[in-house]
Structures are given as structure tokens and as C-alpha cells.
Design a protein around this motif. Structure first.
Motif: not given
Length: 245
Positions: A23-26, A30-31, A34-37
Motif C-alpha cells: 500500500h505504501e508503494l502504491a 500513484g496507484a 493492486p491492478h494499477q500497481f
């Protein structure tokens, strides 16, 4: 050779580590899901994780991150391994780390404003300060500053949560060996108030670990005396701190 079986507690904690990292990386890239990331990750690495749903269970905390996954995620952000091990603002270290490392998380040992300082400023102070308070004075000063902020309506920051947990664990370990002359109800109260603070709770929610953190700290926030009023705590601290009139 077969890997040792991990306990339910270890699996839950590994899942929390994974969820917080993902979640932090997303958030950082800017994701929004999970699909966008996975799409961002695939464009960066030329892999095909979006089609396989590789990160979905990590986002939900249902699956731990493997060493290989951490290696791959380091391509997105070099801070991944540190975040996975230590947690946001060292929260995992405070909750689950070796007790011998907890004193380092207690910034009030050096300066009363320690919890609110930017990490870069804190690093300079830590490296340059030669003297520190003892444990009981540190715990009393931390709670006193917390009560003072509470009186003036200043909300706690995430580092207050980290330090209050570290102080609580240190007090528990030390009081099991020798009488300390000070209870741990005050810092337990600080833990609860931090978890109830909107900005801290929202951050934990964004990281997908709010419920897990509450579950892990249930014994702390449920400690007898944690519902004491601020006035009661002031009376207890009056004999510990010279600046309380």
C-alpha cells in the motif's frame, strides 16, 4: 531440508508487513489498487504481473512477501527492505522487535520534542547529543509532553505511537525483574489515544493494517487504568517532573 513451520502469529505479522509495503508503494507511485500497481511495475520492469494478479494477495495481507518479491520491489523503491523490516516510522520494530533495540526508538531520551521531529533532523540530534535521560525520567517526560499537547489540543503524530509502544514494552520487561516505582498505565493510555487519533488511524487504514494493529495491541490498550483521566495522570507525574507545578 523443509522450512520450519511458521506460527499463526508469525503468518499474520508477515501479512501485515506485506500489506503495509504494497500500500505504501502504491501511494508513492500513484496507484489506487493492486491492478494499477501491477501495471506500473510491469512498465518499469518489462514483466507481466498484471495479468497474473501477482500482488493481489500481498496487498490484502493474505500472503507474505517472498525474498524474491522484495528484490523485485526494490526496483520500484530502494526503501522496500527497510520498510518491510521496520514498518512505517519503525512501528514493527516497536511492536515486534528485539527488546534490546527499543531504547533507540525512544527519542524523548534525548529531547522532549523528539517524536515530532523530521527524521533527518532527528538523525543529526542523535549523532550529536552526548547525554540522555534515564528510563523512568524519559517515560515520565514523554507522558508529560503528551498530556501537555492533549491539554492544548495538539494531536499526536505517528512517532508518538511508535515511542509509546516502545516505552510500554521496555517498562513491562524491566518491571518483571525489579520494582520501578512507576506504572505503565500512562504509556498504555498514550498508545490508545494514538490509535484513536484520526490522522494516525487513517494512515494505518491506508496501509491496510489498522485492524491488525488494534488486534496486536489489544492487551496494551485494554490494560487496567488506560481509561484514566488526564487529571489523574498529572497527579501521578507531579512527583516525577520538576516542571509540573
Amino acid at each position: 531440508m523443509a522450512r520450519p513451520t511458521r506460527s499463526e502469529t508469525e503468518r499474520r505479522r508477515d501479512g501485515m508487513r506485506a500489506a503495509a509495503v504494497m500500500h505504501e508503494l502504491a501511494l508513492r507511485v500513484g496507484a489506487e489498487n493492486p491492478h494499477q500497481f501491477a501495471g506500473y511495475f510491469d512498465r518499469l520492469t518489462m514483466m507481466t504481473t498484471q495479468a497474473t494478479g501477482k500482488w493481489r494477495l500481498n496487498f490484502s495481507g493474505d500472503k507474505a512477501l517472498s525474498a524474491q518479491q522484495l528484490y523485485l520491489l526494490a526496483r520500484v523503491d530502494a526503501d522496500v527492505v527497510h520498510l518491510h523490516q521496520n514498518g512505517p516510522d519503525d512501528l514493527w520494530r516497536a511492536m515486534w522487535g528485539d527488546v534490546h533495540m527499543l531504547w533507540q526508538l525512544c527519542r524523548t531520551r534525548l529531547i522532549s520534542a523528539g517524536p515530532v521531529l523530521d527524521d533527518r533532523i532527528w538523525e543529526k540530534i542523535e549523532n550529536g547529543c552526548g547525554s540522555e535521560r534515564d528510563f523512568l525520567l524519559t517515560m515520565a517526560e514523554f507522558e508529560g509532553e503528551f498530556l501537555l499537547a492533549e491539554f492544548y489540543g495538539v494531536t499526536p503524530v505517528f512517532r508518538h505511537l511508535t515511542e509509546s509502544i516502545a516505552l510500554y514494552r521496555l517498562h513491562r520487561e524491566m518491571s518483571a525483574i525489579i520494582p520501578l516505582g512507576m506504572d505503565g498505565a500512562g504509556v498504555a493510555r498514550c498508545v490508545r489515544l494514538c490509535l484513536e487519533e484520526k490522522t494516525i488511524a487513517e494512515k494505518l487504514q491506508r496501509l491496510g493494517v489498522l485492524d491488525g494493529v488494534w488486534e496486536e495491541l489489544a492487551a496494551v490498550v485494554g490494560m487496567q487504568g488506560e481509561r484514566m483521566l488526564a487529571e489523574d495522570r498529572w497527579d501521578i507525574l507531579a512527583s516525577k517532573l520538576d516542571w509540573i507545578g
